[in-house]
Motif scaffolding. Structure first.
Motif, PDB file in Angstrom:
ATOM      1  N   ASP A  85     -43.812  80.330  -7.301  1.00  0.00           N
ATOM      2  CA  ASP A  85     -45.014  79.503  -7.159  1.00  0.00           C
ATOM      3  C   ASP A  85     -45.821  80.058  -5.987  1.00  0.00           C
ATOM      4  O   ASP A  85     -45.292  80.235  -4.888  1.00  0.00           O
ATOM      5  CB  ASP A  85     -44.647  78.046  -6.895  1.00  0.00           C
ATOM      6  CG  ASP A  85     -43.888  77.415  -8.057  1.00  0.00           C
ATOM      7  OD1 ASP A  85     -44.467  77.348  -9.152  1.00  0.00           O
ATOM      8  OD2 ASP A  85     -42.735  77.005  -7.856  1.00  0.00           O
TER       9      ASP A  85
ATOM     10  N   LYS B 191     -50.145  77.284  -1.907  1.00  0.00           N
ATOM     11  CA  LYS B 191     -51.483  76.756  -2.196  1.00  0.00           C
ATOM     12  C   LYS B 191     -52.566  77.409  -1.339  1.00  0.00           C
ATOM     13  O   LYS B 191     -53.702  77.591  -1.786  1.00  0.00           O
ATOM     14  CB  LYS B 191     -51.500  75.239  -2.004  1.00  0.00           C
ATOM     15  CG  LYS B 191     -50.625  74.486  -2.986  1.00  0.00           C
ATOM     16  CD  LYS B 191     -51.056  74.740  -4.425  1.00  0.00           C
ATOM     17  CE  LYS B 191     -50.211  73.943  -5.406  1.00  0.00           C
ATOM     18  NZ  LYS B 191     -50.562  74.255  -6.825  1.00  0.00           N
ATOM     19  N   GLU B 192     -52.202  77.764  -0.087  1.00  0.00           N
ATOM     20  CA  GLU B 192     -53.228  78.336   0.788  1.00  0.00           C
ATOM     21  C   GLU B 192     -53.636  79.753   0.378  1.00  0.00           C
ATOM     22  O   GLU B 192     -54.642  80.274   0.852  1.00  0.00           O
ATOM     23  CB  GLU B 192     -52.759  78.342   2.249  1.00  0.00           C
ATOM     24  CG  GLU B 192     -51.560  79.234   2.526  1.00  0.00           C
ATOM     25  CD  GLU B 192     -50.242  78.500   2.478  1.00  0.00           C
ATOM     26  OE1 GLU B 192     -49.368  78.803   3.292  1.00  0.00           O
ATOM     27  OE2 GLU B 192     -50.099  77.614   1.601  1.00  0.00           O
TER      28      GLU B 192
ATOM     29  N   GLU C   9     -53.267  80.866  -3.220  1.00  0.00           N
ATOM     30  CA  GLU C   9     -53.539  80.962  -4.654  1.00  0.00           C
ATOM     31  C   GLU C   9     -55.030  81.083  -4.944  1.00  0.00           C
ATOM     32  O   GLU C   9     -55.842  80.262  -4.512  1.00  0.00           O
ATOM     33  CB  GLU C   9     -52.987  79.736  -5.384  1.00  0.00           C
ATOM     34  CG  GLU C   9     -53.155  79.812  -6.896  1.00  0.00           C
ATOM     35  CD  GLU C   9     -52.514  78.643  -7.617  1.00  0.00           C
ATOM     36  OE1 GLU C   9     -52.490  78.665  -8.858  1.00  0.00           O
ATOM     37  OE2 GLU C   9     -52.034  77.716  -6.938  1.00  0.00           O
TER      38      GLU C   9
END
Length: 260
Positions: free
Chosen positions: A236, A239-240, A242
């Protein structure tokens, strides 16, 4: 040319090229520990390591194991779910061992993993020749001129996306990709890699051991990034990072990632 010669000529096409082979650099002779460590790697990233072709590097051991022990180590690699394909090139003793066991010597790993003069072999668990997964970089990355890095000697791949199963390799130079890199595709360079599209596959810079190489990407969604054998696999994407423009570099052997 007679018919028999024509038939033999058409039977196959033999060429040498860049292939994706991992290296298991052994630090101590312990087949059980080797299985445990490699099984952990396969479980953590099966898409990367399951049935991966690997080379066994014995150069960091204080003495070369006997044939029976090397056979046990190769079987340990197979038991973990990887496929040993040969030995890393080393001394004349390594060459003789490979010949006795009917294994090829893979010379491309010599320069990258040859220890510095006076370096002692550490008694640490056997692991593939790659860094342990570091934490994402939080501090600002060092400044770097991306235009200067992508010099006129760089190899350019433009137009179509690098497709799944396809590999693009820039030997002795940087690689500039103006399209995307799909899942299951690989881009490899002996220098730095610049991707001006989406990176969804794998990017491996400094393929021959250049720890100053970097990876630049304008849309980060990678399966794996690696510099000089130090890698990070992504199940995965944090988030910072992607979908962001990022750069990757090595800092004291740790693979760092930061937004541009």
């Amino acid at each position: 040319m007679n018919a028999r010669a024509e038939s033999l000529e058409a039977a196959c096409d033999l060429r040498f090229g860049q292939v994706g082979i991992a290296c298991v650099r052994l630090r101590r002779v312990d087949a059980a520990a080797l299985v445990e460590e490699l099984e952990r790697r396969v479980r953590s990233a099966p898409q990367m390591f399951a049935r991966a072709a690997v080379v066994l590097d014995l150069s960091h051991l204080p003495k070369l194991p006997d044939d029976g022990m090397v056979d046990a180590l190769l079987e340990a690699i197979r038991s973990a779910g990887m496929l040993p394909v040969g030995l890393a090139y080393g001394t004349s003793e390594t060459e003789a061992l490979a010949e006795r066991m009917g294994l090829p010597l893979i010379a491309k790993f010599r320069a990258q993993y040859e220890p510095a003069q006076g370096e002692a072999a550490a008694a640490t668990p056997a692991v593939p020749a790659a860094a342990r997964t570091p934490e994402p970089a939080r501090a600002a990355a060092p400044t770097h001129d991306t235009d200067a890095a992508a010099s006129s000697t760089a190899q350019h791949h433009s137009g179509s996306t690098v497709r799944s199963g396809q590999q693009v390799y820039a030997r002795d130079r940087d690689l500039v990709v103006t399209a995307g890199v799909a899942n299951g595709a690989e881009v490899i360079a002996d220098g730095s890699i610049h991707i001006y599209g989406s990176l969804r596959g794998r990017a491996m810079a400094g393929a021959q051991g250049d720890e100053t190489a970097r990876i630049f990407c304008s849309d980060f969604r990678a399966e794996l990034v690696a510099i000089a054998g130090h890698y990070r696999v992504f199940e995965d994407i944090p988030k910072e990072f992607e979908g962001q423009s990022v750069q990757c570099w090595l800092d004291s052997g740790k693979l760092m990632i930061a937004r541009l």
